[in-house]
Motif scaffolding. Structure first.
Motif, short mmCIF file in Angstrom:
data_model
loop_
_atom_site.label_atom_id
_atom_site.label_comp_id
_atom_site.label_asym_id
_atom_site.label_seq_id
_atom_site.Cartn_x
_atom_site.Cartn_y
_atom_site.Cartn_z
N PHE A 1 41.71 44.15 49.65
CA PHE A 1 43.13 43.98 49.93
C PHE A 1 43.84 43.30 48.76
O PHE A 1 44.94 43.69 48.36
CB PHE A 1 43.29 43.15 51.22
CG PHE A 1 44.69 42.72 51.49
CD1 PHE A 1 45.62 43.63 51.96
CD2 PHE A 1 45.08 41.42 51.29
CE1 PHE A 1 46.92 43.24 52.22
CE2 PHE A 1 46.37 41.01 51.55
CZ PHE A 1 47.29 41.94 52.02
N LEU A 2 43.22 42.28 48.19
CA LEU A 2 43.79 41.56 47.05
C LEU A 2 43.92 42.48 45.84
O LEU A 2 44.95 42.49 45.15
CB LEU A 2 42.93 40.35 46.71
CG LEU A 2 43.46 39.38 45.68
CD1 LEU A 2 44.71 38.70 46.21
CD2 LEU A 2 42.41 38.34 45.36
N TYR A 3 42.90 43.30 45.58
CA TYR A 3 42.93 44.22 44.45
C TYR A 3 44.06 45.22 44.60
O TYR A 3 44.86 45.42 43.68
CB TYR A 3 41.59 44.94 44.32
CG TYR A 3 41.60 46.04 43.29
CD1 TYR A 3 41.58 45.75 41.94
CD2 TYR A 3 41.67 47.37 43.68
CE1 TYR A 3 41.61 46.75 40.99
CE2 TYR A 3 41.70 48.38 42.74
CZ TYR A 3 41.67 48.07 41.40
OH TYR A 3 41.72 49.07 40.47
N PHE A 4 44.16 45.86 45.77
CA PHE A 4 45.21 46.87 45.96
C PHE A 4 46.59 46.22 46.01
O PHE A 4 47.57 46.84 45.60
CB PHE A 4 44.95 47.70 47.21
CG PHE A 4 43.87 48.73 46.99
CD1 PHE A 4 44.05 49.75 46.09
CD2 PHE A 4 42.68 48.64 47.68
CE1 PHE A 4 43.06 50.68 45.87
CE2 PHE A 4 41.68 49.57 47.49
CZ PHE A 4 41.87 50.60 46.58
N GLY A 5 46.68 44.99 46.47
CA GLY A 5 47.95 44.27 46.44
C GLY A 5 48.40 44.00 45.02
O GLY A 5 49.58 44.18 44.68
N LEU A 6 47.47 43.59 44.16
CA LEU A 6 47.81 43.35 42.76
C LEU A 6 48.12 44.64 42.02
O LEU A 6 49.01 44.68 41.17
CB LEU A 6 46.69 42.58 42.06
CG LEU A 6 46.51 41.13 42.49
CD1 LEU A 6 45.27 40.54 41.85
CD2 LEU A 6 47.73 40.31 42.14
N VAL A 7 47.39 45.70 42.31
CA VAL A 7 47.64 46.98 41.65
C VAL A 7 49.01 47.51 42.05
O VAL A 7 49.74 48.04 41.21
CB VAL A 7 46.52 47.99 42.00
CG1 VAL A 7 46.91 49.40 41.63
CG2 VAL A 7 45.23 47.60 41.30
N SER A 8 49.38 47.37 43.31
CA SER A 8 50.68 47.90 43.74
C SER A 8 51.84 47.05 43.19
O SER A 8 52.92 47.57 42.97
CB SER A 8 50.76 47.95 45.27
OG SER A 8 50.76 46.63 45.80
N ILE A 9 51.62 45.75 42.94
CA ILE A 9 52.68 44.92 42.38
C ILE A 9 52.83 45.15 40.89
O ILE A 9 53.93 45.30 40.37
CB ILE A 9 52.40 43.43 42.67
CG1 ILE A 9 52.58 43.17 44.14
CG2 ILE A 9 53.32 42.54 41.86
CD1 ILE A 9 52.18 41.77 44.56
N PHE A 10 51.73 45.18 40.17
CA PHE A 10 51.79 45.33 38.72
C PHE A 10 51.47 46.74 38.36
O PHE A 10 51.48 47.30 37.44
CB PHE A 10 50.82 44.37 38.03
CG PHE A 10 51.14 42.94 38.33
CD1 PHE A 10 52.28 42.35 37.82
CD2 PHE A 10 50.31 42.17 39.12
CE1 PHE A 10 52.58 41.02 38.07
CE2 PHE A 10 50.59 40.85 39.37
CZ PHE A 10 51.73 40.27 38.86
#
Length: 115
Positions: A106-115
């Motif tokens: 979840f953290l990885y996909f959250g960071l990928v979608s933000i940046f």
């Protein structure tokens, strides 16, 4: 006209810094129904803030994780009371594995979608 510009509201400095600014024409909530729980530098937090569509995704995630934890704890407890220790250990090990993996995913996909 198809393309019309929106009229911008202009506040004077004294109205902006006043404790009770004039009511905006775009405000949908009347002042008597607007009860801020807390505010900081003009950002007011009300009960409408937490139950809006912007926060609904976060609520689904939190309640989903809480439901998963409660269900796994309940299943583990039921298996232990019925004497099936190996099944209860498998449930506990699965829960210990899936919670960190899902959090970091979840953290990885959250960071990928933000940046």
């Amino acid at each position: 006209m198809i393309f019309t510009s929106k009229k911008e509201e202009v506040f004077s400095l004294s109205e902006f810094l006043a404790r009770q600014p004039k009511e905006s024409a775009q405000c949908k909530t009347p002042k008597h129904n607007y009860t801020p729980m807390m505010g900081f530098m003009g950002i007011n937090v009300t009960h409408h803030t937490f139950f809006s569509t912007a926060f609904s995704g976060a609520y689904w995630i939190v309640f989903g994780v809480a439901g998963f934890c409660l269900l796994s704890t309940l299943l583990e407890h039921i298996c232990r009371t019925k004497g099936r220790e190996d099944t209860a250990d498998n449930i506990a090990n699965f829960t210990k594995l899936i919670l960190p993996v899902s959090f970091y995913t979840f953290l990885y996909f959250g960071l990928v979608s933000i940046f």
